[in-house]
Design an enzyme around this catalytic site. Structure first.
Site, PDB file in Angstrom:
ATOM      1  N   TYR A 147       0.817  -1.216   0.000  1.00 35.83           N
ATOM      2  CA  TYR A 147       0.000   0.000   0.000  1.00 35.83           C
ATOM      3  C   TYR A 147       0.854   1.271   0.000  1.00 35.83           C
ATOM      4  O   TYR A 147       0.356   2.365  -0.237  1.00 35.83           O
ATOM      5  CB  TYR A 147      -0.954   0.028   1.207  1.00 35.83           C
ATOM      6  CG  TYR A 147      -2.018  -1.050   1.187  1.00 35.83           C
ATOM      7  CD1 TYR A 147      -2.336  -1.715   0.009  1.00 35.83           C
ATOM      8  CD2 TYR A 147      -2.699  -1.412   2.334  1.00 35.83           C
ATOM      9  CE1 TYR A 147      -3.300  -2.711  -0.018  1.00 35.83           C
ATOM     10  CE2 TYR A 147      -3.667  -2.397   2.319  1.00 35.83           C
ATOM     11  CZ  TYR A 147      -3.969  -3.045   1.137  1.00 35.83           C
ATOM     12  OH  TYR A 147      -4.924  -4.027   1.117  1.00 35.83           O
ATOM     13  N   LYS A 198       3.595 -15.242   1.547  1.00 37.00           N
ATOM     14  CA  LYS A 198       3.601 -16.159   0.402  1.00 37.00           C
ATOM     15  C   LYS A 198       5.051 -16.317  -0.057  1.00 37.00           C
ATOM     16  O   LYS A 198       5.450 -15.874  -1.137  1.00 37.00           O
ATOM     17  CB  LYS A 198       2.682 -15.632  -0.718  1.00 37.00           C
ATOM     18  CG  LYS A 198       1.237 -15.802  -0.326  1.00 37.00           C
ATOM     19  CD  LYS A 198       0.222 -16.098  -1.385  1.00 37.00           C
ATOM     20  CE  LYS A 198       0.614 -16.953  -2.534  1.00 37.00           C
ATOM     21  NZ  LYS A 198      -0.235 -18.159  -2.673  1.00 37.00           N
ATOM     22  N   ASP A 231      -2.824 -17.981   1.379  1.00 38.17           N
ATOM     23  CA  ASP A 231      -4.031 -18.613   0.822  1.00 38.17           C
ATOM     24  C   ASP A 231      -4.489 -19.775   1.706  1.00 38.17           C
ATOM     25  O   ASP A 231      -5.677 -19.948   1.976  1.00 38.17           O
ATOM     26  CB  ASP A 231      -3.798 -19.060  -0.627  1.00 38.17           C
ATOM     27  CG  ASP A 231      -2.478 -19.780  -0.831  1.00 38.17           C
ATOM     28  OD1 ASP A 231      -1.606 -19.725   0.063  1.00 38.17           O
ATOM     29  OD2 ASP A 231      -2.300 -20.424  -1.889  1.00 38.17           O
ATOM     30  N   ASP A 255      -5.006  -7.098   5.909  1.00 36.85           N
ATOM     31  CA  ASP A 255      -6.246  -6.386   5.600  1.00 36.85           C
ATOM     32  C   ASP A 255      -7.359  -7.395   5.327  1.00 36.85           C
ATOM     33  O   ASP A 255      -8.462  -7.338   5.884  1.00 36.85           O
ATOM     34  CB  ASP A 255      -5.974  -5.512   4.359  1.00 36.85           C
ATOM     35  CG  ASP A 255      -7.069  -4.498   4.096  1.00 36.85           C
ATOM     36  OD1 ASP A 255      -8.039  -4.463   4.869  1.00 36.85           O
ATOM     37  OD2 ASP A 255      -6.947  -3.742   3.112  1.00 36.85           O
ATOM     38  N   ASP A 259     -10.372  -8.926   8.172  1.00 36.88           N
ATOM     39  CA  ASP A 259     -11.801  -8.753   7.882  1.00 36.88           C
ATOM     40  C   ASP A 259     -12.519 -10.098   7.862  1.00 36.88           C
ATOM     41  O   ASP A 259     -13.630 -10.243   8.353  1.00 36.88           O
ATOM     42  CB  ASP A 259     -12.000  -8.056   6.525  1.00 36.88           C
ATOM     43  CG  ASP A 259     -12.126  -6.542   6.686  1.00 36.88           C
ATOM     44  OD1 ASP A 259     -11.737  -6.042   7.762  1.00 36.88           O
ATOM     45  OD2 ASP A 259     -12.595  -5.879   5.755  1.00 36.88           O
TER      46      ASP A 259
END
Ligand code: NAD
Length: 373
Positions: A147, A198, A231, A255, A259
Site C-alpha cells: 500500500y 507467500k 491462501d 487487511d 476482515d
C-alpha cells in the site's frame, strides 16, 4: 477511592462522530467504576476528531490534539464520519483526521482480535461449534508493504496500453518490529505465533519468513512459531479457526484476513482493535484503541448503539498499554456474563428478543463488574 500510590493513567478520549459520543459515554461509565473501585486512576483529556473537529476548527485533527495524542499514555477513539461531511474536500474529510493520527503516531502494528462469546455463537455464518469460544488475534503490519511501496502508479506503454504498478517492499527493520509485537503478544496469550506470507512466490515473503524465524529462535524460544502461506491461512480460518492463537502478517494479507476473521464473530458492534507503535527508550509505546465499526449514522442519536466494541477496546488498553491483565480479564468476564444473561442491544438480538439501549448495556456491565469483584 484509589490509593495515592495507584499509578495515574493519562488517557486522551476522542469520541468523534455519529454514535461515537454515545458509546464513549458508556465506556466512561466503566472507567468511572474502575476508578471508584480503587483499581486505577485515570487522568482523562477529551479531544475532537473527524467531523466534530472540522465543525469546531475546520480541520479533522488539530496539531494540539495530535500533540495530546502523542503525549498520552494511550488514546481511546470511538468513530468518525457521516453524510454531513461526505462532500468536503479530500484533505479535510473526517477519515483524514484518523489517518493522520495513525501515521503521525507511527502505529505500525494493528491488533484485531476475533472473539466469539458463547452466547453469540449463533450470529456467525459458520456452524456454532466451529466458532463458539473462539479467541484469536490477527496482527497486521499497518504502515509498510504494497500500500505504500514505490514505484507505484498507472503508466501508458509505447503500444498505447496502460500498466498499473504497486510494489511490495519490506525492510528487515519493518519485519522485526512487527514480529516482536507478535511474540510479545503471544507471551500474554497462549504462546503460539503463526507467521503468514507467500514465501513460495514472493521474495518479500522469503525475507519475512527468515527474519521472523531468526527472531523467534534468538529471543522467543518459549513461543511456538509456525508458518503458513496466506491462501492456506484464509482456508484454515474458515475450516478450523480455533487452531490459531496469534497470526502475524503483512499489510495486504492482514487487511483481508482480519476482515475475514472478524466476520467469523458475526457482529460489528462487538469488535475492538488496537494500533501500537514502537517503544521508546523509557518503554513508552504510542497506542490507539478503537472499535472496528464506523459512526453508524443510521442509528446515531437514538441511544441504541452497542457500546461493547468500545468497552472491549478499553479492556485491550488495560491489557496491552498498562499490563493490567487481571482488570482486562475482569472486564471481558463481565461482558461475557452480561451476554450470557441475555442482555442484548438491537444489533445482537435474536428476532423477538427484548433489547436495551447503549446506557443500559453499559450499566449492566458496570453492575456485573461490581458483582464479580
Ligand atoms: P458502520 O460501521 O458505521 O455501520 C455499518 C452498520 O453496522 C450500520 O447498519 C450500523 O448501524 C451498524 N453498526 C455499526 N456499529 C454499531 C454499533 N456499535 N451498534 C449497533 N450497530 C452498529 O459503517 P458504514 O455505514 O459503512 O459507515 C458509516 C460512516 O462511518 C461513514 O462515514 C464511514 O466513513 C465511517 N467509518 C468510520 C470508521 C472509523 O471511525 N474507524 C470505520 C468505518 C466507517
Amino acid at each position: 477511592m484509589p490509593a495515592s500510590s495507584t499509578p495515574v493513567l493519562n488517557i486522551l478520549t476522542l469520541a468523534g462522530d455519529g454514535i461515537g459520543p454515545e458509546v464513549m459515554a458508556g465506556t466512561r461509565r466503566v472507567m468511572d467504576w474502575f476508578q471508584s473501585s480503587g483499581r486505577m486512576r485515570f487522568n482523562i483529556t477529551e479531544g475532537l476528531v473527524g467531523g466534530a473537529s472540522y465543525e469546531a476548527h475546520k480541520t479533522p485533527l488539530t496539531d494540539a490534539t495530535l500533540a495530546a495524542a502523542k503525549a498520552a499514555d494511550a488514546v481511546l477513539l470511538a468513530c468518525i464520519g457521516g453524510p454531513k461531511w461526505d462532500q468536503l474536500p479530500y484533505d479535510v474529510r473526517p477519515e483524514r483526521g484518523l489517518l493522520r493520527l495513525r501515521k503521525e503516531m507511527v502505529l505500525f502494528a494493528n491488533l484485531r482480535p476475533a472473539i466469539v462469546f458463547e452466547a453469540l455463537a449463533d450470529a456467525s455464518t459458520l456452524k456454532s461449534e466451529l466458532v463458539a469460544g473462539l479467541d484469536i488475534m490477527i496482527l497486521r503490519e499497518l504502515t509498510g508493504g504494497i500500500y505504500f511501496g514505490e514505484p507505484r502508479g498507472i503508466e501508458t506503454l509505447p503500444d498505447g496500453s496502460r500498466r498499473g504498478i504497486n510494489t511490495q517492499v519490506y525492510t528487515t527493520g519493518e519485519i522485526q518490529r512487527v514480529a516482536r509485537v507478535a511474540f510479545e503478544l503471544a507471551r500474554k496469550r497462549n504462546r503460539r505465533v503463526c507467521s503468514v506470507e507467500k514465501a513460495n512466490v514472493m521474495e518479500s515473503g522469503v525475507l519475512w519468513r527468515e527474519e521472523v524465524t531468526k527472531m523467534g529462535a534468538a529471543e522467543f524460544p518459549d513461543v511456538e512459531l509456525s508458518h503458513m502461506y496466506a491462501d492456506n491461512c484464509a482456508m484454515q480460518l474458515l475450516r478450523r479457526p480455533k487452531q490459531f492463537d496469534v497470526i502475524v502478517t503483512d499489510n495486504l494479507f492482514g487487511d483481508i484476513l482480519s476482515d475475514m476473521a472478524s466476520m467469523l464473530t458475526g457482529s460489528l458492534g462487538m469488535l475492538p482493535s488496537a494500533s501500537l507503535g514502537a517503544k521508546d527508550a523509557h518503554g513508552k509505546q504510542m497506542a490507539l484503541y478503537e472499535p472496528v465499526h464506523g459512526s453508524a449514522p443510521d442509528i446515531a442519536g437514538k441511544g441504541i448503539a452497542n457500546p461493547l466494541a468500545m468497552i472491549l477496546s478499553l479492556a485491550m488498553m488495560l491489557r496491552y498499554s498498562f499490563s493490567l491483565a487481571a482488570d482486562a480479564d475482569l472486564l471481558e468476564g463481565a461482558v461475557k456474563n452480561v451476554l450470557a444473561a441475555g442482555v442484548r442491544t438491537a444489533d445482537i438480538a435474536a428476532p423477538g428478543q427484548t433489547t436495551v439501549g447503549t446506557a443500559a448495556m453499559a450499566d449492566a456491565v458496570v453492575k456485573e463488574l461490581g458483582r464479580l469483584s
